[in-house]
Write a protein that holds these residues in place. Structure first.
Motif, mmCIF file in Angstrom:
data_model
loop_
_atom_site.group_PDB
_atom_site.id
_atom_site.type_symbol
_atom_site.label_atom_id
_atom_site.label_comp_id
_atom_site.label_asym_id
_atom_site.label_seq_id
_atom_site.Cartn_x
_atom_site.Cartn_y
_atom_site.Cartn_z
ATOM 1 N N VAL A 66 -65.901 22.822 -68.346
ATOM 2 C CA VAL A 66 -67.343 22.852 -68.589
ATOM 3 C C VAL A 66 -68.092 23.472 -67.414
ATOM 4 C CG1 VAL A 66 -69.364 21.473 -69.258
ATOM 5 C CG2 VAL A 66 -67.062 20.683 -69.873
ATOM 6 N N LEU A 86 -62.635 15.945 -69.895
ATOM 7 C CA LEU A 86 -63.503 17.030 -69.444
ATOM 8 C C LEU A 86 -63.275 17.352 -67.970
ATOM 9 C CD1 LEU A 86 -66.842 15.800 -71.075
ATOM 10 C CD2 LEU A 86 -65.117 17.321 -72.074
ATOM 11 N N VAL A 94 -66.912 25.474 -72.361
ATOM 12 C CA VAL A 94 -68.258 25.066 -72.794
ATOM 13 C C VAL A 94 -69.246 25.273 -71.658
ATOM 14 C CG1 VAL A 94 -69.679 23.161 -73.669
ATOM 15 C CG2 VAL A 94 -67.261 23.293 -74.304
ATOM 16 N N VAL A 132 -70.166 17.970 -76.168
ATOM 17 C CA VAL A 132 -69.285 18.788 -75.337
ATOM 18 C C VAL A 132 -67.828 18.568 -75.749
ATOM 19 C CG1 VAL A 132 -68.387 19.122 -73.000
ATOM 20 C CG2 VAL A 132 -70.851 18.962 -73.364
ATOM 21 N N GLY A 137 -65.994 21.426 -77.567
ATOM 22 C CA GLY A 137 -65.014 21.923 -76.617
ATOM 23 C C GLY A 137 -63.593 21.792 -77.110
#
Length: 407
Positions: A21, A44, A67, A144, A148
């Motif tokens: 991210v 993440l 993302v 996300v 993602g």
């Protein structure tokens, strides 16, 4: 917030690769906060944090995120200017716009969707509200992860095929969905674009026959990816909407839904607005559930009227699809056509069962063309849909069904 999405297991990345991210926001406090929230999730990994669009565009190739969480208002280069430049550098990049709930920012967010952004998250007005908003944090992380996960899946097969080639094995061709015309079941196993929700046994879903009566109303539910999908559907249905009212629940906050209604009217070339309490439905008109309110229908004498209520969220959403579908089925029975488009969660699945029990028909979007296959996947799994179709086929099919042709 108008709604708080949960139940996003379909979008969770369960593989070894984390979702990478990038956070782009000119406010150092907000940028640091978003970076910390996202970094605390095991699925993440924040690979870049930038203070404006120019720096973010320059860093895309180096950091290679899956993302980008992109602020709209920034110095030097704003989010709307940076968006197409980012997408030009990485075609499959997922961009989530972040903006406060002003009409201007809502307009920009919806324009960004038409330019290739995947979704948006509405930010609270002040920094203090951002830091204390549990709903904002949850929605940000959930989106996300859901969006993602698709990006990670899209890059995973490439490595697998390369590894198999090095090992001397031949890669097998990807299985694509069978035609929805094949009855009584439809194979929805397909691409890596969906939310990854597992299909039923063998990847097949039971389909039920369309109602024998022509629909007298069209009811649509959608969420993540919905504004773009709705636009395409509205353009394709065309004059078939002349004889029926159209009611839409799209998971959106206030302000956004008013602008969405305007966009739907332009796409369909007909009157479109947010529904108002006590308003009588008229054929050929489009009514969008206002953000922060549930919209239902009620028969009163010889007319059907809209009812708005401020009750608690349903399926963690407000407005929610289930209350609308339940009321539509109660009023119209078998003369109801329901549509479930792309979106996170499972809102609408209960309403699909209600419509089917009342003798009505439901069409749901397939996995391959859904931005997130949560809502349509849950609807398909009920076994109560009459078709599971690619987005490009839904509008033409609606048009035929509204004219009495279910083939």
């Amino acid at each position: 917030m108008a709604f708080a999405q949960r139940n996003v297991s379909a979008g969770v990345n369960t593989g070894a690769d984390p979702i990478k991210v990038m956070v782009v926001d000119d406010a150092v406090v907000i940028r640091g906060l978003l970076t910390r929230w996202l970094g605390e999730d095991k699925d993440l990994k924040v690979v870049s944090s930038q203070r404006n669009g120019k720096l973010a565009v320059e860093d895309i190739e180096k950091s290679n995120p899956d993302v980008v969480v992109l602020d709209i208002e920034m110095p030097e280069m704003d989010g709307l200017t940076a968006l197409p430049l980012m997408l030009a550098k990485k075609r499959n990049l997922v961009v989530i716009m972040a903006s406060t709930l002003t009409r201007r920012n809502a307009e920009i967010s919806l324009k960004a969707l038409s330019l290739g952004a995947s979704d948006y998250v509405p930010k609270p007005e002040s920094t203090s509200e951002v830091t204390t908003s549990i709903d904002f944090r949850r929605e940000l992380v959930d989106k996300v992860k859901a969006l993602g996960a698709r990006a990670v899946r899209m890059r995973t097969p490439v490595r697998t095929m390369r590894a198999e080639t090095r090992a001397g094995r031949t890669a097998q061709p990807t299985t694509r969905p069978a035609s929805a015309a094949a009855r009584p079941a439809v194979d929805t196993r397909a691409s890596f674009r969906g939310a990854g929700q597992q299909a039923g046994a063998g990847g097949k879903f039971q389909l039920r026959p369309y109602a024998s009566v022509r629909p007298r109303i069209l009811a649509i539910g959608s969420s993540t990816g919905g504004p773009q999908a709705l636009q395409e559907v509205m353009k394709e249905v065309g004059t078939a909407m002349n004889d029926v009212p159209v009611v839409i629940t799209q998971h959106m906050p206030p302000t956004f839904t008013a602008i969405l209604a305007e966009h739907m009217g332009k796409a369909a070339l007909r009157p479109s607005k947010e529904g108002e309490d006590g308003e009588e439905l008229k054929a050929g008109n489009i009514y969008v559930a206002p953000g922060g309110k549930h919209m239902t229908l009620e028969k009163e004498g010889g007319s059907v009227k809209i009812r708005l209520n401020d009750g608690p969220p349903v399926n963690f959403c407000k407005p929610a699809v289930d209350p609308l579908f339940d009321s539509v089925s109660k009023v119209y029975g078998s003369a109801c056509l329901g549509i479930i488009l792309t979106g996170m969660g499972s809102d609408g699945a209960g309403g699909v069962r209600t419509i089917a029990a009342g003798g009505g028909s439901v069409i749901t979007q397939d996995e391959e063309t859904s931005v997130v296959w949560g809502m349509p996947g849950a609807a398909a799994q009920t076994g109560m849909c009459s078709d599971v179709l690619p987005l490009k086929d839904i509008g033409p099919k609606i048009s035929r069904v509204l004219k009495g042709n279910t083939r």
